[in-house]
Design an enzyme around this catalytic site. Structure first.
Site: not given
Lengths: 108, 309
Positions: A33, A36
């Protein structure tokens, strides 16, 4: 993993998060991600600044999918703030630091 | 302190401009914005960036871009520019309450995913509504999701989501798709994907406090009829909009918001301000073309600065 945060998984979630005596900030994240990765260092900074006042944990959703599912996580990064075992706040996305500290300050 | 060059944006265009201006000893400062690394950070495998025969993950590629620029002492900051004043030189750039001044400016703010603009969409963003299949697809294992759109990114997202979802319904407002032929064929033939033609999403249904999205209201674009449609997730892929709000009224923009550059260059309507990447390109929009124009902007800025001495 920053030195002021701990790794949270299915094995320590109950003791480290639900039974904690302080507010707990959990960062739901995954390797794949991109956003993230952006939020990760911000969470580390928050962990350092609030060291001793709150517990900061990182939960890899690949390793602990059942917790992500239990809390209805549908997008990462997601930050949950727990107090006495209950979710108080949810923040979705790679937000600026001030948005995290504002949310935390309500529970200190 | 007055700078020689400030770069706004940190996708392939911004970081290539940083690399080139840094190697030219212009000591660039890069304001990376809300999405450091840009749009590639929400993709997975990048298979068409030359030099990576096995492909590379988007976020990894952008880490490499940043490292290469930093090697020559480009300064990069995870900060968002709030305001600019291009009316006189040095140009002024505000970040939070701090003022930075620069002789030249390279704009590489790129584009962002366009949303439908529904109130219910904003409310449910992250609670069943997503603009990033690669970020959020994981949470839809064995679920039914819809993808809104009909261009290449909608088709790619639909196929990507079949890795997780049990069923993908593509909602498209026309009776034919716009994406490339090869992607269209893959979508039409895919056993998990159904296309719902002549339909738009009129409303999203669900409560973020209790379970999130439960479905949508579809509108038939031919008859105007509304119907309930239950699904577990909505992925929006209806194209992109340029991030040019900062420059409205200060630079010449096209009607669709893209910055106008002088043909064959990265010069904007204000002398000393250069634009590169998706913010000035609604045609190619590739990592490699953005990087190429970032290089052009750096060279244009360097030569322009020399001419001012």
């Amino acid at each position: 993993m920053g030195q002021f945060s701990m790794e949270i998984s299915e094995s320590n979630f109950d003791t480290a998060v639900l039974k904690a005596d302080k507010p707990v900030l959990i960062d739901f994240w995954a390797e794949w991600c991109g956003p993230c990765r952006i939020l990760g260092p911000t969470v580390d900074e928050v962990a350092e600044e609030y060291n001793g006042k709150i517990i900061v944990g990182k939960l890899n959703v690949d390793h602990s999918p059942s917790i992500a599912s239990k809390y209805g996580i549908r997008s990462i990064p997601s930050l949950l703030i727990f107090l006495n075992g209950e979710v108080q706040e949810q923040i979705v996305g790679a937000v600026p630091k001030a948005q995290i500290t504002d949310a935390l300050s309500k529970h200190l | 302190m007055k700078r020689k060059v400030i770069i706004i944006g940190s996708g392939p265009a911004g970081l290539t401009a940083a690399l080139y201006t840094a190697r030219a000893s212009l000591k660039p400062i890069v304001f990376e914005g809300m999405q450091p690394g840009g749009q590639l950070t929400i993709t997975t495998d990048v298979e068409n960036f030359p030099g990576f025969p096995e492909g590379i993950m988007g976020p990894d590629l952008m880490d490499l871009f940043r490292k290469q620029a930093q090697r020559f002492e480009a300064e990069t900051h995870f900060l968002h520019v709030d305001k600019v004043d291009l009316s006189s030189r040095p140009f002024k750039v505000w970040v939070n309450d701090d003022l930075y001044e620069s002789e030249s400016l390279i704009i590489a703010t790129g584009a962002s995913a366009r949303l439908l603009g529904l109130e219910s969409e904003t409310k449910l963003m992250g609670y069943g509504v997503s603009a990033c299949a690669t970020c959020d697809g994981f949470f839809y294992k064995d679920k039914h999701v819809i993808v809104v759109g009909g261009g290449d990114s909608a088709l790619e997202e639909s196929i990507y989501l079949t890795k997780f979802a049990s069923k993908v319904t593509l909602i498209h407002r026309r009776d034919e798709l716009r994406g490339s032929k090869i992607m269209q064929d893959r979508v039409i033939k895919h056993s998990k994907i159904t296309v719902k033609w002549n339909s738009t999403v009129d409303e999203m249904v669900g409560d973020p406090q209790s379970g999130g999205l439960t479905g949508v209201v579809l509108k038939d674009t031919v008859t105007g009829d509304l119907s309930d449609f239950s699904c577990d997730g909505v992925f929006i892929a209806i194209g992109h909009r340029p991030n040019s709000d900062l420059f409205k009224g200060q630079l010449d923009l096209k009607e669709n918001g893209y910055i106008i550059t002088k043909p064959g260059s990265t010069y904007t309507s204000v002398e000393g301000v250069f634009a590169c990447g998706d913010i000035q390109d609604s045609t190619y929009r590739q990592a490699i073309t953005a990087a190429g124009s970032g290089c052009s902007a750096a060279i244009d800025a360097e030569r322009w600065l020399e001419s001012q001495e």
